[in-house]
Design a protein around this motif. Structure first.
Motif, PDB file in Angstrom:
ATOM      1  N   THR A  34      28.842  49.899  68.048  1.00 32.43           N
ATOM      2  CA  THR A  34      28.491  50.854  69.110  1.00 32.43           C
ATOM      3  C   THR A  34      29.521  50.868  70.238  1.00 32.43           C
ATOM      4  O   THR A  34      29.665  51.868  70.934  1.00 32.43           O
ATOM      5  N   GLY A  35      30.267  49.763  70.400  1.00 26.50           N
ATOM      6  CA  GLY A  35      31.341  49.746  71.402  1.00 26.50           C
ATOM      7  C   GLY A  35      32.361  50.829  71.093  1.00 26.50           C
ATOM      8  O   GLY A  35      32.886  51.499  71.989  1.00 26.50           O
ATOM      9  N   TYR A  38      31.257  54.148  72.543  1.00 25.84           N
ATOM     10  CA  TYR A  38      31.549  54.291  73.985  1.00 25.84           C
ATOM     11  C   TYR A  38      33.057  54.487  74.197  1.00 25.84           C
ATOM     12  O   TYR A  38      33.488  55.240  75.073  1.00 25.84           O
ATOM     13  N   ARG A  39      33.850  53.817  73.377  1.00 23.82           N
ATOM     14  CA  ARG A  39      35.305  53.977  73.469  1.00 23.82           C
ATOM     15  C   ARG A  39      35.709  55.412  73.095  1.00 23.82           C
ATOM     16  O   ARG A  39      36.601  55.994  73.703  1.00 23.82           O
ATOM     17  N   SER A 105      34.334  50.813  80.639  1.00 22.56           N
ATOM     18  CA  SER A 105      33.140  50.311  81.332  1.00 22.56           C
ATOM     19  C   SER A 105      32.499  51.346  82.259  1.00 22.56           C
ATOM     20  O   SER A 105      31.273  51.514  82.224  1.00 22.56           O
ATOM     21  N   ARG A 114      24.814  57.019  77.916  1.00 28.49           N
ATOM     22  CA  ARG A 114      24.037  56.008  77.193  1.00 28.49           C
ATOM     23  C   ARG A 114      22.878  56.661  76.431  1.00 28.49           C
ATOM     24  O   ARG A 114      22.647  56.343  75.269  1.00 28.49           O
ATOM     25  N   ARG A 135      25.838  45.952  73.281  1.00 24.86           N
ATOM     26  CA  ARG A 135      25.410  45.209  74.477  1.00 24.86           C
ATOM     27  C   ARG A 135      23.908  45.320  74.712  1.00 24.86           C
ATOM     28  O   ARG A 135      23.319  44.486  75.394  1.00 24.86           O
ATOM     29  N   ASP A 136      23.319  46.399  74.182  1.00 25.85           N
ATOM     30  CA  ASP A 136      21.916  46.703  74.477  1.00 25.85           C
ATOM     31  C   ASP A 136      21.135  46.962  73.193  1.00 25.85           C
ATOM     32  O   ASP A 136      20.129  47.650  73.214  1.00 25.85           O
ATOM     33  N   ARG A 186      35.357  43.301  82.784  1.00 29.79           N
ATOM     34  CA  ARG A 186      34.401  44.008  81.917  1.00 29.79           C
ATOM     35  C   ARG A 186      33.062  43.261  81.857  1.00 29.79           C
ATOM     36  O   ARG A 186      32.001  43.864  81.862  1.00 29.79           O
ATOM     37  N   ASP A 190      29.725  45.121  82.863  1.00 26.44           N
ATOM     38  CA  ASP A 190      28.699  45.225  81.812  1.00 26.44           C
ATOM     39  C   ASP A 190      27.384  44.553  82.242  1.00 26.44           C
ATOM     40  O   ASP A 190      26.302  45.039  81.929  1.00 26.44           O
ATOM     41  N   ARG A 193      25.764  46.580  85.768  1.00 31.80           N
ATOM     42  CA  ARG A 193      25.505  48.022  85.893  1.00 31.80           C
ATOM     43  C   ARG A 193      23.990  48.260  85.973  1.00 31.80           C
ATOM     44  O   ARG A 193      23.188  47.447  85.495  1.00 31.80           O
TER      45      ARG A 193
HETATM   46  O1   DC Z   1      32.461  45.952  72.251  1.00 32.94           O
HETATM   47  P1   DC Z   1      33.553  46.756  72.921  1.00 32.94           P
HETATM   48  O2   DC Z   1      34.493  45.953  73.750  1.00 32.94           O
HETATM   49  O3   DC Z   1      34.285  47.632  71.958  1.00 32.94           O
HETATM   50  O4   DC Z   1      32.761  47.716  73.950  1.00 32.94           O
HETATM   51  C1   DC Z   1      33.431  48.654  74.729  1.00 32.94           C
HETATM   52  C2   DC Z   1      32.680  48.885  76.037  1.00 32.94           C
HETATM   53  O5   DC Z   1      31.465  49.589  75.791  1.00 32.94           O
HETATM   54  C3   DC Z   1      32.319  47.653  76.850  1.00 32.94           C
HETATM   55  O6   DC Z   1      32.747  47.816  78.182  1.00 32.94           O
HETATM   56  C4   DC Z   1      30.830  47.591  76.838  1.00 32.94           C
HETATM   57  C5   DC Z   1      30.385  48.958  76.425  1.00 32.94           C
HETATM   58  N1   DC Z   1      29.256  48.941  75.508  1.00 32.94           N
HETATM   59  C6   DC Z   1      27.998  49.172  76.023  1.00 32.94           C
HETATM   60  O7   DC Z   1      27.850  49.326  77.229  1.00 32.94           O
HETATM   61  N2   DC Z   1      26.931  49.223  75.186  1.00 32.94           N
HETATM   62  C7   DC Z   1      27.076  49.040  73.877  1.00 32.94           C
HETATM   63  N3   DC Z   1      26.003  49.110  73.082  1.00 32.94           N
HETATM   64  C8   DC Z   1      28.356  48.772  73.328  1.00 32.94           C
HETATM   65  C9   DC Z   1      29.435  48.716  74.179  1.00 32.94           C
END
Ligand code: DC
Length: 231
Positions: A34-35, A38-39, A105, A114, A135-136, A186, A190, A193
């Motif tokens: 999922t990161g 967001y990227r 971020s 989100r 992250r969530d 980060r 993270d 927020r």
């Molecule tokens: O895991 P990563 O480093 O590729 O994630 C990139 C960014 O996305 C990081 O700043 C956190 C955010 N992220 C998030 O807020 N929620 C998620 N489910 C996955 C990543």
């Protein structure tokens, strides 16, 4: 055999994706990073002039207006590697570059980004048989996941791993101190927020892999998964 949902959350650059990918392969489950989603939204914002890479200023209204037009999918290639596609184009390399890492971020902190991505993720995992990392995932996306893992490692160890990864891709422009600063920054954004901050779900199993090798951590999580699946 029952197909469960596995949620893997944790700090940035702690090897979550490596672990999640391996676990999905072992179990023949779908893997979702999922990161990367967001990227990909961040890359879209940068490419379309909706975010200034230097000031990190975001044109939130304009991004909000187009968020439903941003389509992101992940596909496993014939080589077994999972790649991210943004509106049909493979962006796997671009989304890993520092330009995107340092802008992601603030994008991930936007509520409308989100909710759009969470809805996509819930759809992707509706059938179970999925390993999703982020992250969530255990707190918001799949609060009822059968197995939740929260991964961490010291910031120094994570910065060293990230630097090695960048260098292995030919990016030698950054020092360890710069990468460490990005990791610490980060972590802070993270976890602080307002929307879905990074927290360990109460029922998540904690894995600190600072002193574990990749095979050691894979063995631990595979054993946890097998226990939940009942095999
Ligand atoms: O895991 P990563 O480093 O590729 O994630 C990139 C960014 O996305 C990081 O700043 C956190 C955010 N992220 C998030 O807020 N929620 C998620 N489910 C996955 C990543």
């Amino acid at each position: 055999m029952k197909k469960i949902t596995i949620a893997i959350d944790g700090h940035s650059s702690c090897g979550k994706s490596t672990m999640a990918k391996r676990l999905a392969e072992e179990l023949c489950y779908v893997y979702v990073d999922t990161g990367a989603m967001y990227r990909a939204v961040t890359l879209y914002a940068l490419q379309n002039g909706l975010m200034d890479a230097d000031t990190k200023e975001i044109n939130e209204d304009a991004l909000h207006d187009v968020i439903d037009q941003i389509s992101i999918r992940q596909e496993k290639g014939e080589d077994g590697k999972v790649r991210t596609y943004l509106n049909g184009q493979c962006v796997e390399e671009e989304i890993r570059q520092m330009r995107v890492s340092s802008c992601v971020s603030p994008i991930a902190a936007l509520g409308f980004v989100r909710s759009h991505l969470v809805a996509c993720q819930q759809q992707m995992g509706a059938e179970g048989g999925i390993v999703m990392d982020g992250r969530d995932i255990g707190t918001v996306v799949f609060p009822n996941a059968e197995l939740k893992i929260f991964v961490t490692a010291s910031a120094e160890v994570r910065a060293q791993r990230r630097l090695a990864e960048l260098q292995s891709k030919g990016d030698t422009s950054l020092t360890l101190a710069e990468v460490l600063e990005n990791v610490v920054q980060r972590d802070y954004i993270d976890s602080h927020r307002e929307v879905s901050p990074l927290v360990q779900a109460e029922d998540a199993l904690l894995l600190d892999n600072s002193n574990l090798t990749i095979p050691q951590q894979n063995e631990i999580v595979l054993a946890w998964a097998k226990e939940k699946i009942g095999c």
